[in-house]
Enzyme design. Structure first.
Site, PDB file in Angstrom:
ATOM      1  N   LEU A 145       0.855  -1.180   0.000  1.00 35.42           N
ATOM      2  CA  LEU A 145       0.000   0.000   0.000  1.00 35.42           C
ATOM      3  C   LEU A 145       0.895   1.236   0.000  1.00 35.42           C
ATOM      4  O   LEU A 145       1.375   1.696   1.036  1.00 35.42           O
ATOM      5  CB  LEU A 145      -0.935  -0.005   1.210  1.00 35.42           C
ATOM      6  CG  LEU A 145      -1.796  -1.261   1.388  1.00 35.42           C
ATOM      7  CD1 LEU A 145      -2.789  -1.072   2.529  1.00 35.42           C
ATOM      8  CD2 LEU A 145      -2.531  -1.619   0.100  1.00 35.42           C
ATOM      9  N   ASP A 146       1.124   1.760  -1.185  1.00 39.43           N
ATOM     10  CA  ASP A 146       2.081   2.844  -1.378  1.00 39.43           C
ATOM     11  C   ASP A 146       1.560   4.154  -0.803  1.00 39.43           C
ATOM     12  O   ASP A 146       0.411   4.546  -1.043  1.00 39.43           O
ATOM     13  CB  ASP A 146       2.355   3.018  -2.882  1.00 39.43           C
ATOM     14  CG  ASP A 146       3.286   4.175  -3.168  1.00 39.43           C
ATOM     15  OD1 ASP A 146       4.455   4.084  -2.762  1.00 39.43           O
ATOM     16  OD2 ASP A 146       2.827   5.165  -3.760  1.00 39.43           O
ATOM     17  N   ALA A 147       2.418   4.838  -0.035  1.00 41.43           N
ATOM     18  CA  ALA A 147       2.116   6.176   0.505  1.00 41.43           C
ATOM     19  C   ALA A 147       0.776   6.224   1.221  1.00 41.43           C
ATOM     20  O   ALA A 147       0.097   7.249   1.230  1.00 41.43           O
ATOM     21  CB  ALA A 147       2.160   7.211  -0.618  1.00 41.43           C
ATOM     22  N   VAL A 148       0.400   5.131   1.849  1.00 36.19           N
ATOM     23  CA  VAL A 148      -0.946   5.015   2.400  1.00 36.19           C
ATOM     24  C   VAL A 148      -1.195   5.962   3.564  1.00 36.19           C
ATOM     25  O   VAL A 148      -2.347   6.344   3.836  1.00 36.19           O
ATOM     26  CB  VAL A 148      -1.225   3.549   2.807  1.00 36.19           C
ATOM     27  CG1 VAL A 148      -0.398   3.138   4.018  1.00 36.19           C
ATOM     28  CG2 VAL A 148      -2.711   3.314   3.044  1.00 36.19           C
TER      29      VAL A 148
END
Length: 582
Positions: free
Chosen positions: A237-240
Site C-alpha cells: 500500500l504505497d504512501a498510504v
C-alpha cells in the site's frame, strides 16, 4: 445464540468500517456494493489472524519490470528468465514495482491501474511470474497521474472523475501538513469550471485521490480484486499514510486512513488465506508500528529505520544506536511480522531515525554519503530544509568509513549489512541492485532529472550474464549473498517470528540471539561492525554445555578450549546448536 454466517459476519465488519469512515452516508448500501464488486459470487473463507503466512524460506526480491532488458524481448519475460536461471532456488517472492502505464516517478504516477505498460509486456507475463513466485504488487493508493482518464474527467467536468480529486481554497492554511517534498501542496489547474487548486502531496503530476468520496474507495477495491485475479498475493500500500485529508491537521496517519486499511484487510482476509498486506509508511518508527493495528491492518510493516541505522552503524563502527533501537522494537505479534530491507528503488529515508539519531548525527551521515558520490534530498520542516532522503546505490554508500575513509573494507561492509538483515526478526527483502552490487548511475540522474535515478540502473541481460561469469565485485557479492540466503532458509531459528534478543557484547559488536518457535534451535548471530579485529569471550555467549556448536557461515566447529572468538573486520558468525533443520 446462533453464530453469524460468514456472509453476515462479513457484512457486519464492512458496515462497521464504513461507519468509522463516512458519516451521513448510506453505508448499508455502500457495503452491499463493495461486497458485490469484490467477491462477485466467490465463496468466502473464514479469517484466521493467528495464521503464519511465512517461514524462514521466505525471501523477497524488489525489482522494476525493466531492471534487466534484452533486445526484442518483453522486459517481464527477461525478468522471469533471470529469476528462473539464477535465483529460483533462493527467492520465492518477487515485488515488481508499478508495471502500469505511467507519466513520471518511474511508475508511481499511474495512468491506468488495470493495464500493463506496453513497454514491459502483458498481463500474461505477470501471470507467468505469479505461477512460480509469490507476486507482490503496488497498490498506488494515494494518487494517480495527471494524465489519467479520471483527472482528464476532472478538468472537463465529466463523471466520474470530476468528483475524484480534492480542490480547496488556495488561501487555506496548509502549514501543519506533513510533506515528503518541498513543492507546494496545492497545484493550480485550469478546468472547464475555472481555476482549481488541487491537493498534490508528492508532485504536480500526481494529484491525490479524494477518499472522502465513497466512489473512490469502491474504485480502489475493484482494483484490488483485479490484481488478485491476476495472481497478486502481497499488496504494498504505497504512501498510504497520506490518503485522508482534513484541513487544520497534519493530514497524515488520520483515523480514517487506518480504517480504510482495516477494510481492505477484512476483504482480503475473507478472500484468501494466502494474501497479505504491507504498508509503506516512511515515517517515524512509533507511527510506523501503529499500522499493525490490532492484527487487523498490515500483516507486514516496512522496517524503515533499518537502512539508515545499518549505514550509520557500519560507517562509524559503533553499535550503540542500532542496539538501542532493536531493544525498543516490540516483537511482532504472531500473524504479523516486519518487512526488512536496507535498499530499495527509493532513497534511504531519514525521517524514521529522527527520534533515534541527533540532527548532528544525521547531518554527518548525509555528508559521508555525499563524499561517496551520493546525493541528499530535502524536505521542508518548520520553514527550514532538512535532509529527507539519501540517494545512492547501497554498494557505494558503504565505501567510506567516517574516520578512515576508503579503508578497503567496502565489500566486507556490504556483506555485513545484508548478513545483519538476514539475521533479524521479519522477512528479508533484497533490492535487485543490491543483489548485483550495482554502483551509482549518474547518467540516469542526468537523464531523469531525479536524484533517485542514481539507484535505478538498467542492466542489459547479455552484459549482466558475462559479468556474473567473471571475477569482479558484482559476481563476488551476488554469489556470496546467494550462499548466505541458502544457509538462512534452512534454519528454524530464522523464522520471521522466532524469538529475538539483543545481546550486549561491546560497542564494536552487534549480537542477537534467535530461538526457533519450537525451541529446538538457537542461533547466536554475531557481527563485528568495525574495521578492527576483535575478540569475544565464549563465556559471554552462555552456550549450553551439552550441545555442540557450529558457525553456519564458515562451517567451523567451536571448541570451548579456545576460550574466545577472533573476528576479522566486519566478519559475521551464525553460531548454532543445530544446522539445516527445516
Amino acid at each position: 445464540m446462533a453464530s453469524l454466517s460468514l456472509e453476515d459476519e462479513l457484512r457486519e465488519k464492512i458496515y462497521h468500517h464504513l461507519n468509522q469512515i463516512y458519516v451521513n452516508n448510506d453505508n448499508y448500501a455502500l457495503s452491499e456494493k463493495i461486497i458485490a464488486v469484490f467477491f462477485q459470487g466467490r465463496d468466502l473463507i473464514s479469517p484466521n489472524p493467528n495464521l503464519s503466512k511465512w517461514d524462514s524460506s521466505d525471501i523477497i526480491l524488489i525489482t522494476y519490470a525493466h531492471s534487466i532488458v534484452e533486445n526484442e524481448k518483453a522486459p517481464l519475460q527477461t525478468l522471469l528468465k533471470f529469476l528462473d536461471k539464477h535465483i529460483q532456488s533462493y527467492i520465492n517472492t518477487v515485488h515488481i514495482l508499478p508495471y502500469f502505464p505511467y507519466s513520471s516517478d518511474d511508475g508511481f504516477a499511474v495512468i491506468d491501474f488495470k493495464k500493463i505498460n506496453d513497454a514491459f509486456g502483458s498481463w500474461e507475463d505477470i501471470e507467468a511470474i505469479a505461477t512460480t513466485y509469490k507476486l507482490m504488487s503496488d497498490l498506488v493508493i494515494n494518487h494517480v497521474s495527471s494524465r489519467s482518464q479520471w483527472f482528464d474527467q476532472f478538468k472537463n467536468g465529466k463523471n466520474p472523475g470530476q468528483h475524484y480529486f480534492l480542490s480547496v481554497d488556495p488561501l487555506i492554511d496548509t502549514q501543519k501538513v506533513v510533506r515528503p517534498r518541498t513543492s507546494n501542496v496545492l497545484q493550480e489547474v485550469n478546468t472547464i469550471n475555472g481555476k482549481k487548486y488541487v491537493w498534490s502531496t508528492f508532485s504536480h503530476d500526481q494529484p491525490d485521490l479524494n477518499f472522502s468520496n465513497p466512489a473512490v474507495l469502491v474504485e480502489i477495491i475493484d482494483i484490488v480484486r483485479t490484481y488478485l485475479e491476476r495472481g497478486t498475493k502481497i499488496f504494498r500500500l504505497d504512501a498510504v499514510a497520506f490518503i485522508w485529508k482534513q484541513i487544520n491537521t497534519e493530514c497524515i496517519n488520520l483515523p480514517q486512513t487506518h480504517e480504510i486499511i482495516r477494510l481492505i484487510r477484512t476483504l482480503t482476509d475473507f478472500y484468501s488465506h494466502e494474501v497479505f498486506l504491507v504498508t509503506e509508511t516512511n515515517i517515524p518508527n512509533r507511527e510506523n508500528l501503529s499500522y499493525f493495528g490490532n492484527r487487523n491492518e498490515a500483516h507486514l510493516v516496512y522496517n524503515f529505520a533499518l537502512p539508515p541505522l545499518i549505514l550509520y552503524t557500519l560507517l562509524n563502527g559503533i553499535s550503540g544506536k542500532i542496539k538501542q533501537w532493536l531493544m525498543g522494537m516490540p516483537p511482532a505479534i504472531f500473524g504479523t511480522t516486519y518487512f526488512n530491507f536496507i535498499a530499495s528503488h527509493d532513497g534511504i529515508g531519514l525521517r524514521p531515525i529522527e527520534e533515534i539519531l541527533t540532527e548532528e548525527e544525521i547531518d554527518m551521515l548525509a555528508k559521508n554519503i555525499e563524499g561517496a558520490g551520493g546525493k541528499v534530498s530535502y524536505r521542508t520542516k518548520e520553514n527550514s530544509q532538512r535532509p529527507y532522503e539519501l540517494n545512492i546505490a547501497l554498494f557505494d554508500a558503504l565505501k567510506l568509513h567516517v574516520k578512515d575513509g576508503d579503508d578497503g573494507y567496502q565489500e566486507a561492509r556490504f556483506i555485513s549489512a545484508h548478513t545483519i538483515m538476514l539475521s533479524l526478526e521479519g522477512i528479508p527483502a533484497f533490492y535487485i541492485h543490491s543483489f548485483l552490487a550495482t554502483q551509482n548511475d549518474y547518467e540516469k540522474v542526468k537523464h531523469s532529472g531525479k536524484n533517485r535515478g542514481i539507484n535505478r540502473h538498467q542492466w542489459q541481460m547479455q552484459e549482466l550474464e558475462k559479468i556474473l561469469l567473471s571475477e569482479n565485485h558484482h559476481s563476488r557479492m551476488f554469489y556470496e549473498l546467494l550462499r548466505l540466503i541458502g544457509i538462512r532458509k534452512r534454519q528454524r531459528a530464522f523464522h520471521p517470528n522466532a524469538t529475538q534478543f539483543t545481546l550486549g557484547l561491546g560497542n564494536s559488536v552487534l549480537a542477537l540471539w534467535r530461538q526457533s518457535l519450537d525451541r529446538t534451535q538457537s542461533i547466536f548471530s554475531i557481527h563485528n561492525i568495525s574495521n578492527q579485529r576483535i575478540a569475544i569471550q565464549l563465556s559471554d555467549l552462555n552456550l549450553v554445555e551439552t550441545d555442540s556448536w557450529l558457525d553456519l557461515i564458515s562451517g567451523t566447529k567451536l571448541e570451548r578450549s579456545h576460550g574466545k572468538l577472533m573476528l576479522t573486520p566486519y566478519q559475521s558468525m551464525w553460531i548454532t546448536n543445530k544446522s539445516s533443520i527445516m
